[in-house]
Design an enzyme around this catalytic site. Structure first.
Site, short mmCIF file in Angstrom:
data_model
loop_
_atom_site.label_atom_id
_atom_site.label_comp_id
_atom_site.label_asym_id
_atom_site.label_seq_id
_atom_site.Cartn_x
_atom_site.Cartn_y
_atom_site.Cartn_z
N LYS A 158 38.73 22.23 36.99
CA LYS A 158 38.59 23.68 36.92
C LYS A 158 38.00 24.15 35.59
O LYS A 158 38.23 23.52 34.55
CB LYS A 158 39.98 24.35 37.07
CG LYS A 158 40.57 24.20 38.46
CD LYS A 158 42.02 24.66 38.44
CE LYS A 158 42.21 25.89 39.28
NZ LYS A 158 43.64 26.26 39.39
N GLY A 164 37.01 33.85 40.69
CA GLY A 164 36.26 34.01 41.95
C GLY A 164 35.92 32.67 42.59
O GLY A 164 34.97 32.56 43.35
N GLU A 275 49.79 34.30 39.43
CA GLU A 275 49.49 33.54 40.65
C GLU A 275 50.18 32.17 40.64
O GLU A 275 50.15 31.47 39.63
CB GLU A 275 47.98 33.35 40.80
CG GLU A 275 47.24 34.67 40.96
CD GLU A 275 45.78 34.50 41.38
OE1 GLU A 275 45.24 35.44 41.96
OE2 GLU A 275 45.19 33.43 41.12
N ARG A 292 44.23 42.36 35.38
CA ARG A 292 43.55 43.56 35.86
C ARG A 292 44.19 43.99 37.18
O ARG A 292 45.04 43.28 37.71
CB ARG A 292 42.08 43.23 36.13
CG ARG A 292 41.98 42.01 37.01
CD ARG A 292 40.62 41.73 37.54
NE ARG A 292 40.47 40.35 37.96
CZ ARG A 292 40.86 39.86 39.13
NH1 ARG A 292 41.42 40.63 40.03
NH2 ARG A 292 40.69 38.59 39.41
N VAL A 295 42.02 43.38 44.02
CA VAL A 295 41.52 43.88 45.31
C VAL A 295 42.70 44.18 46.24
O VAL A 295 42.75 45.22 46.89
CB VAL A 295 40.60 42.82 45.96
CG1 VAL A 295 40.21 43.24 47.37
CG2 VAL A 295 39.37 42.56 45.12
P1 ADP Z 1 39.99 31.63 40.56
O1 ADP Z 1 40.41 32.19 39.24
O2 ADP Z 1 38.57 31.12 40.56
O3 ADP Z 1 40.30 32.52 41.70
P2 ADP Z 1 42.44 30.08 40.89
O4 ADP Z 1 42.91 29.18 39.83
O5 ADP Z 1 43.13 31.40 41.03
O6 ADP Z 1 40.86 30.29 40.74
O7 ADP Z 1 42.50 29.34 42.29
C1 ADP Z 1 41.98 29.90 43.46
C2 ADP Z 1 42.43 29.11 44.68
O8 ADP Z 1 42.01 27.76 44.58
C3 ADP Z 1 43.93 29.04 44.85
O9 ADP Z 1 44.47 30.14 45.52
C4 ADP Z 1 44.07 27.77 45.68
O10 ADP Z 1 43.74 28.02 47.03
C5 ADP Z 1 42.98 26.88 45.11
N1 ADP Z 1 43.53 26.03 44.03
C6 ADP Z 1 43.51 26.28 42.70
N2 ADP Z 1 44.11 25.29 42.01
C7 ADP Z 1 44.53 24.38 42.91
C8 ADP Z 1 45.22 23.11 42.83
N3 ADP Z 1 45.58 22.58 41.67
N4 ADP Z 1 45.49 22.47 43.99
C9 ADP Z 1 45.12 22.98 45.19
N5 ADP Z 1 44.46 24.15 45.32
C10 ADP Z 1 44.16 24.85 44.22
#
Ligand code: ADP
Length: 455
Positions: A158, A164, A275, A292, A295
């Site tokens: 990540k 997004g 989250e 923030r 949606v």
């Molecule tokens: P963004 O900030 O791009 O929205 P997030 O970290 O909030 O990214 O993650 C978005 C989505 O990606 C999560 O709701 C989940 O579905 C998936 N996700 C993120 N991290 C993981 C993880 N470690 N394992 C499985 N799914 C993940």
């Protein structure tokens, strides 16, 4: 209280904020790009300033133009909505320098929580459970691979600056690590100008559960229950509901307390979201904080009766929270469906164009947040979400019935939309049973493609 708020956004969220301003006797100022001169937000606000050409980088994302417009009209605050400049600490600092209140947290908090690997660190130090993974940022594929090999696959690579769903990739084996890392990194560099990465264990088919937080500048922090946002396509939410069918009162209290602890650890104020991912065994892990309004905030507004935009404005103006934790009661059930102008049969590509006719459903327990009207020309430059349909009823079963009717009644002509696609989802037996996780859409889509091949 503020006298005049400039809304640094467009579309339905700008309209939502203009309405809140009006209810609070605050003058509203819209900004628009040249492509948005006829847009609803530009027409509804008390004043409108056209700040630049159509591309967002020359208008909605141009900090100097936005702050310049606020100074020119004598606005004492800026509401950033979501997206655009809403989580940009440089913009917050610029507002501060110009004596304009940014309706959101401080630049320092945004730096701390907006950077996802920094946020992970803060949470680890505060004793909040995070997805197992790296504590520090990772810059090179080689180092990342070492860590991932130790952790065991699959892993999630990540971007620290991510949002997004961008800059995020699942990696299933050591062999594919380097390539996956570089792809995610390149995407992050292009989208955020920052290729700092980190690595988490990939949680298989979790539920996405997030907690709405409200916190004032006096250290009072409360949570407003959870939203279940497990229905996602490519990590982007499609349907959100509150309460989650997978959370009982006991777990809500437990997770809510952790969310409050997380917000306190960040020294947070304003509206925000913590989250979590919840795995099959019931364990839950912090993934990120959004600093923030989101949606999906209307579902929380409906089950708690609390107006989140109003609270956000009050907090920014230095007022204490109107509510204490015990005032917050989650009652009934709310579901939100995002309506996008996109072609679901051709890889969900955006479908801008002129909306020739619009019919919105109504009635008790039906809310539409949208900036659409008949004859409106959806410009191709911005996000494809054009409306949110939110329903409310006593329980999930009744809310689903209402949603079926309301979505069935919704008509948008002239463009392609995901209305029918959403209708299929809400009638899917697993969705109806509340038996969903973040892998739902992938399975749903596969099944759908198999059927169309047979046909
Ligand atoms: P963004 O900030 O791009 O929205 P997030 O970290 O909030 O990214 O993650 C978005 C989505 O990606 C999560 O709701 C989940 O579905 C998936 N996700 C993120 N991290 C993981 C993880 N470690 N394992 C499985 N799914 C993940």
């Amino acid at each position: 209280m503020f006298k005049k708020i400039l809304i640094a956004n467009r579309g339905e969220i700008a309209v939502r904020i203009i309405r809140a301003c009006r209810e609070m006797d605050i003058m509203s100022v819209a900004i628009c790009s040249e492509a948005d001169k006829d847009a609803l937000h530009a027409q509804l606000a008390d004043e409108t300033v056209c700040i630049g050409p159509a591309p967002a980088k020359d208008s909605y994302l141009d900090m100097e133009r936005v702050v310049g417009a606020a100074m020119a009209v004598g606005a004492d605050a800026i509401h950033p909505g979501f997206g655009f400049l809403s989580e940009n600490s440089k913009f917050v600092r610029m507002c501060e320098k110009c004596n304009i209140t940014f309706i959101g947290p401080s630049a320092e908090i945004i730096d701390k929580m907006g950077n996802k690997s920094e946020a992970r660190k803060t949470m680890i130090d505060a004793g909040v459970p995070v997805v197992p993974g790296t504590k520090d940022a990772v810059y090179e594929a080689e180092k990342g691979k070492e860590i991932a090999d130790q952790m065991g696959y699959p892993v999630m690579i990540k971007a620290s600056a991510g949002g997004g769903g961008k800059g995020m990739r699942v990696c299933n084996s050591s062999e594919e690590f380097e390539h996956t890392f570089e792809t995610a990194k390149l995407e992050a560099e292009n989208a955020f100008g920052d290729g700092t990465m980190y690595i988490e264990k990939y949680i298989v088919d979790p539920r996405h559960i997030e907690f709405q937080i409200l916190a004032d500048k006096f250290g009072n922090v409360i949570h407003l229950g959870e939203r279940d946002c497990s229905i996602q396509r490519r990590h982007q939410k499609l349907i959100e509901e509150s309460p989650s069918p997978a959370i009982d009162e006991e777990l809500r209290e437990k997770m809510g307390a952790v969310a409050v602890k997380a917000a306190k650890a960040a020294g947070y104020y304003s509206a925000g979201t913590i989250e979590f991912l919840k795995d099959k065994s019931g364990d839950f892990y912090f993934i990120e904080m959004n600093t923030r309004i989101q949606v999906e905030h209307p579902v929380t507004e409906w089950v708690t009766g609390i107006d989140l935009i109003r609270e956000q404005i009050r907090i920014a103006a230095g007022q204490p929270l109107t509510y204490v934790q015990d005032d917050v009661q989650v009652k009934g059930h709310a579901i939100e469906v995002r309506i996008n102008a996109e072609d679901t049969e051709h890889d969900f590509r955006p479908s801008p164009g002129t909306v020739t006719s619009v019919h919105f459903p109504g009635g008790k327990g039906v809310r539409i947040d949208s900036a659409l009207f008949a004859g409106y020309q959806i410009p191709p430059y911005y996000d494809s979400m054009v409306a949110k349909l939110i329903v409310y009823d006593k329980n999930r079963q009744l809310a689903l019935r209402k949603l079926r009717n309301a979505l069935g009644e919704l008509v948008l002509e002239g463009i392609k939309t995901n209305i029918d696609y959403q209708y299929e989802i809400i009638n899917d037996p697993d969705f109806v049973a509340g038996n969903v996780d973040t892998g739902f859409i992938e399975r749903f889509q596969k099944a759908r493609e198999e059927i169309s091949e047979v046909e």
